[in-house]
Design an enzyme around this catalytic site. Sequence first.
Site, PDB file in Angstrom:
ATOM      1  N   GLU A  57      -5.329   3.054  13.947  1.00  0.00           N
ATOM      2  CA  GLU A  57      -5.672   4.473  13.772  1.00  0.00           C
ATOM      3  C   GLU A  57      -4.884   5.010  12.588  1.00  0.00           C
ATOM      4  O   GLU A  57      -3.665   4.844  12.521  1.00  0.00           O
ATOM      5  CB  GLU A  57      -5.346   5.291  15.018  1.00  0.00           C
ATOM      6  CG  GLU A  57      -5.649   6.781  14.848  1.00  0.00           C
ATOM      7  CD  GLU A  57      -5.220   7.581  16.053  1.00  0.00           C
ATOM      8  OE1 GLU A  57      -6.082   8.221  16.661  1.00  0.00           O
ATOM      9  OE2 GLU A  57      -4.017   7.548  16.393  1.00  0.00           O
ATOM     10  N   ARG A 102     -10.725   5.651  13.005  1.00  0.00           N
ATOM     11  CA  ARG A 102     -10.615   4.658  14.065  1.00  0.00           C
ATOM     12  C   ARG A 102     -11.754   3.656  13.901  1.00  0.00           C
ATOM     13  O   ARG A 102     -12.757   3.958  13.247  1.00  0.00           O
ATOM     14  CB  ARG A 102     -10.675   5.317  15.442  1.00  0.00           C
ATOM     15  CG  ARG A 102      -9.589   6.378  15.676  1.00  0.00           C
ATOM     16  CD  ARG A 102      -9.776   7.117  16.994  1.00  0.00           C
ATOM     17  NE  ARG A 102      -8.780   8.155  17.169  1.00  0.00           N
ATOM     18  CZ  ARG A 102      -8.905   9.404  16.736  1.00  0.00           C
ATOM     19  NH1 ARG A 102     -10.013   9.765  16.088  1.00  0.00           N
ATOM     20  NH2 ARG A 102      -7.952  10.285  16.918  1.00  0.00           N
ATOM     21  N   GLU A 144      -8.810  11.483  10.364  1.00  0.00           N
ATOM     22  CA  GLU A 144      -8.498  10.477  11.378  1.00  0.00           C
ATOM     23  C   GLU A 144      -9.548   9.379  11.314  1.00  0.00           C
ATOM     24  O   GLU A 144     -10.756   9.660  11.327  1.00  0.00           O
ATOM     25  CB  GLU A 144      -8.440  11.100  12.769  1.00  0.00           C
ATOM     26  CG  GLU A 144      -7.322  12.125  12.909  1.00  0.00           C
ATOM     27  CD  GLU A 144      -7.165  12.696  14.296  1.00  0.00           C
ATOM     28  OE1 GLU A 144      -6.175  13.408  14.540  1.00  0.00           O
ATOM     29  OE2 GLU A 144      -8.042  12.443  15.157  1.00  0.00           O
ATOM     30  N   HIS A 166     -12.626  20.194  26.645  1.00  0.00           N
ATOM     31  CA  HIS A 166     -11.979  19.636  25.462  1.00  0.00           C
ATOM     32  C   HIS A 166     -13.054  19.055  24.546  1.00  0.00           C
ATOM     33  O   HIS A 166     -13.289  17.853  24.510  1.00  0.00           O
ATOM     34  CB  HIS A 166     -10.985  18.541  25.874  1.00  0.00           C
ATOM     35  CG  HIS A 166     -10.153  18.033  24.733  1.00  0.00           C
ATOM     36  ND1 HIS A 166      -8.798  17.856  24.818  1.00  0.00           N
ATOM     37  CD2 HIS A 166     -10.477  17.669  23.465  1.00  0.00           C
ATOM     38  CE1 HIS A 166      -8.324  17.399  23.675  1.00  0.00           C
ATOM     39  NE2 HIS A 166      -9.331  17.278  22.837  1.00  0.00           N
TER      40      HIS A 166
END
Length: 575
Positions: free
Chosen positions: A294, A442, A440, A104
């Site tokens: 997030e 964070r 995204e 991954h």
Amino acid sequence: MTDRSVSNFPSDDSSWSRRGFLRTAAALTAVPCLIAADLAAAAAELPGFPAGVALSRTAYRNWDGEITVTGLWACAPDGPDQVVAVVNWAWHNGWTVRPRGAAHGWAPLTVSEGTPPDARVLLLDTTPHLTGLALESADTVRAGTGVTLEALLTFLEEHGLGVTASPAPGVLTLGGALAVDAHGTAVPARGEERLPGHTYGSLSNLVLSLTAVVWDAARGGYALRTFTRDEADCAALLTHLGRSLVTEVVLRVGANSHLRCVSRTDIPASELFAAPGSGGRTLASFLESDGRVEAIWFAFTEVPWFKVWSVAPTKPLTSRRVTAPYNYPFSDNVPTPVAELAGRIVADAAWYLAPVLGEAQFDAAALGLVATLSADLWGPSKNTLLYLRPTTLRVHANGYAVLTGRDRVQHVVAEFAAFYRERLDAYAARGRFPVNGSVEIRVTGLDDPADARFAGARVPSLSALRPDPDHPEWDTAVWLDVLTLPGTPHTAAFFRELERFLLAAYDGTYALTRVEWSKGWGYTDEAAWSDEEVLGAVVPASYGGAWPEAAGTLDRLDPHGVFRAPLHERLFPGP
């Protein structure tokens, strides 16, 4: 206004139907396809291979399928001793050994696209057997590197233990996560005290000791050696980028927390990512009050899916109690409109539908949160930290960490968002749509070795969260990722512009850009991991003196290059 209608899409078209698209996604699963080895063929191609070690032919596919290699030999040692035997066989026979967990990731730190099936590359699967879990004490756990994060966090939860933050996919192996300084999203909220055994940095910062296969000159071969956190060599192995092979670690952990996770879809990006001093519901304001955020901002939309976690020892009245992870089924299992759109975009090269896909993804999230009662969740930390299954949409992702002071977080986010939006609109004006996924964002703390509560503990040398000794005021990292479907035209050129902006804007003056190891970086106009200046100069310079020291250590522990992949050759050129 964007036309969001999908009624003219024939859902029975198998080339891009939901079923066909999900079938394609399933083909990219991280679970390897194994073909039992023909013993005669194995004996001919791998003469003298250690007896008793399971062998197979296998296909390797990374997360988004952009690295797909078939026909490589793979093995599954039943324990550390067999791992050593395999590594010594490889050294004697001119092979390289590449540890494989969940695959991954995006960066070619295991194998590269185009690796021929007859290459002398042996994949070593850690997931069948290197999965032991045991408590060493009330606040330490011994774990094999093939164990998944979900299995580890479940084990900890059963003993009243946990971590502050974690990556969202539970399928990741611990070894893979530590190799690339995997992280979640968390900084201390106003008045919050860090719990003993916890860290706001990467998972690598929790390691107390690790056992790796390294060169042993006295034995004249590779052998197992355990390194403790206070050893200089351990610093390089804490985030080794696949340049070593770690079989087992001991981690510091702490008391588990119950977390509340509230999802919001009512704050415009213009407010959430506003310039500092604007007031209102800014990302920094939620960091101050809750500490864990997030933002998932779908391309060409105005309102992000914004998640806020907070420590909540007792269940809030409006929250839904969750007893298991993966509580966003609309994200894990691609909804029909999203699957159909993504399928049509890829099959028909209809990249101009990116704005429609962005709106469909936002609608799926906003409506799904309501339909599944998932907008306000509460439970043991694991159950809100893990939320991404392998069945989600497979996308290419770039990734960077911007180190800065916490008081500069909103500044960084606002500048990045403004640049991203301007360039995306400029590309669209020319009929180019390089992004059809999401941004995204964070925010984490840095790797403070004191968190490990181990005298003399070293900082992980190659962690993107390694503090900069010249800037003690930098205590925070803003993680920025942009996601898009593999094969989208103009993506590399667009990502190169974003990368150049980040490197220029955050050049070490009041912030510093480092690459996120597992994602895409080093872009030319054609491809990732291809800009020789970024690979050979910019990335090493972002670590200062820690880079050559770590490179020297990794070479010394593997002088024969048994664990080298092609990307390592460019990052760590030999003498």
